[in-house]
Write an enzyme that holds these catalytic residues in place. Sequence first.
Site, PDB file in Angstrom:
ATOM      1  NE  ARG A  58      -8.587   7.780  -4.583  1.00  0.00           N
ATOM      2  CZ  ARG A  58      -8.033   7.543  -3.407  1.00  0.00           C
ATOM      3  NH1 ARG A  58      -6.749   7.270  -3.339  1.00  0.00           N
ATOM      4  NH2 ARG A  58      -8.745   7.578  -2.308  1.00  0.00           N
TER       5      ARG A  58
ATOM      6  CB  THR B 167      -4.734   5.655   7.294  1.00  0.00           C
ATOM      7  OG1 THR B 167      -4.651   4.561   6.369  1.00  0.00           O
ATOM      8  CG2 THR B 167      -5.343   5.146   8.579  1.00  0.00           C
ATOM      9  N   GLY B 168      -7.168   5.557   5.363  1.00  0.00           N
ATOM     10  CA  GLY B 168      -8.512   5.091   5.022  1.00  0.00           C
ATOM     11  C   GLY B 168      -8.995   5.711   3.730  1.00  0.00           C
TER      12      GLY B 168
ATOM     13  CB  THR C  78      -0.580   6.274   0.317  1.00  0.00           C
ATOM     14  OG1 THR C  78      -1.415   5.133   0.238  1.00  0.00           O
ATOM     15  CG2 THR C  78      -1.165   7.352  -0.563  1.00  0.00           C
TER      16      THR C  78
ATOM     17  CB  SER D 258      -0.896  -0.005   1.244  1.00  0.00           C
ATOM     18  OG  SER D 258      -0.094  -0.283   2.375  1.00  0.00           O
TER      19      SER D 258
ATOM     20  CB  THR E  33      -1.875   5.941   3.994  1.00  0.00           C
ATOM     21  OG1 THR E  33      -2.632   5.955   2.809  1.00  0.00           O
ATOM     22  CG2 THR E  33      -0.988   7.163   4.083  1.00  0.00           C
TER      23      THR E  33
HETATM   24  N1  ASP Z   1      -5.872   7.398   2.382  1.00  0.00           N
HETATM   25  C1  ASP Z   1      -5.371   6.658   1.266  1.00  0.00           C
HETATM   26  C2  ASP Z   1      -6.052   7.074   0.013  1.00  0.00           C
HETATM   27  O1  ASP Z   1      -7.231   7.343   0.036  1.00  0.00           O
HETATM   28  C3  ASP Z   1      -5.514   5.206   1.396  1.00  0.00           C
HETATM   29  C4  ASP Z   1      -5.006   4.592   2.655  1.00  0.00           C
HETATM   30  O2  ASP Z   1      -4.969   5.153   3.716  1.00  0.00           O
HETATM   31  O3  ASP Z   1      -4.561   3.478   2.588  1.00  0.00           O
HETATM   32  O4  ASP Z   1      -5.428   7.054  -1.012  1.00  0.00           O
END
Ligand code: ASP
Length: 325
Positions: A213, A236-237, A203, A83, A185
């Site tokens: 994106r 994160t998320g 990330t 990731s 991330t």
């Molecule tokens: N926040 C990151 C994103 O939307 C993804 C992640 O945290 O893994 O790209």
Amino acid sequence: MPVKSRRDFIKISGVGSIFFMGLPKIFSGKNPADASGPIVISTWSHGIPANTAAWEILSKGGRALDAVEAGVRIPEADPKITSVGYGGLPDRDGKVTLDACIMDENSGCGSVAFLEHIMHPISVARLVMEKTPHVMIVGEGALKFALDNGFKKENLLTAESEAAWKEWLKTAQYKPVVNWENHDTIGMIAIDQQGNLSGACTTSGMAYKLHGRVGDSPIIGAGLFVDNEIGAATSTGVGEEVIRICGSHLVVELMRQGKSPEDACRIAVERIVKNQPKKSKEIQVGFLALNKHGEFGSYCLQKGFNYAVRSALHKDVLMDAKSYY
Ligand code: ASP
């Protein structure tokens, strides 16, 4: 999924705030350097080895900015972490595209987004901050800037990530998985011996995203925010939800209003729930915050988000964040 087992590490459940209730003298005081010394915290279990690299610098009196950059370079170069950086899962077209940003104690910030072929986007982001009049550069321009400044062009798609993508192509369903299985991330925030704060976030973004994106991670104020008077936050998320509320900036502003790091993170999470009551049940977002006094806290939507802490008191500790659901 070739992600390190979180059980490899010392695990303490929901203790961020308990720690502070139990040890207020250690974590509060006018001068954080006197009160608790340097500290580094970062998202997920890959934060443990990343914190170790950051701690090498912090424990010797080095600058938080150098520490967070060195720290997040560890997962960026680790092909097993799917990731971040090298080995990151690609987008729908099979391309690994990277997002990263960095912020220092003087509100200096640099960011790159939609960057391909560069192992350490965080170091390119730092260069944007230090060598250009800009904050953010993206795509082809960011790649050219990196190559012009001596970074090497590399293939970041490992055989394992390519195989996972080909498997995904069989159904090509785009359904974000709740936790770390497809987004993970690394966001890292730190205080150095001088009491200065910095942060870094890097990330490969959501696996199998649309080509082009960009998520929250390279957006100053969304994936990362540092205010040296108040504190720092990272996230994160599902980045789209973090961008909608300018998440990390919101967390820092809540700390400015006197909220504890954990309460600030919780209120930001609650705002996501209020905006998206139904969707918030199916996705993960986690915030992590550190205030000027060395107090830290976290909050997330779903159970399963954890973070790594390294300080003189905390050696390779992995903590579970409290969750809304
Ligand atoms: N926040 C990151 C994103 O939307 C993804 C992640 O945290 O893994 O790209």
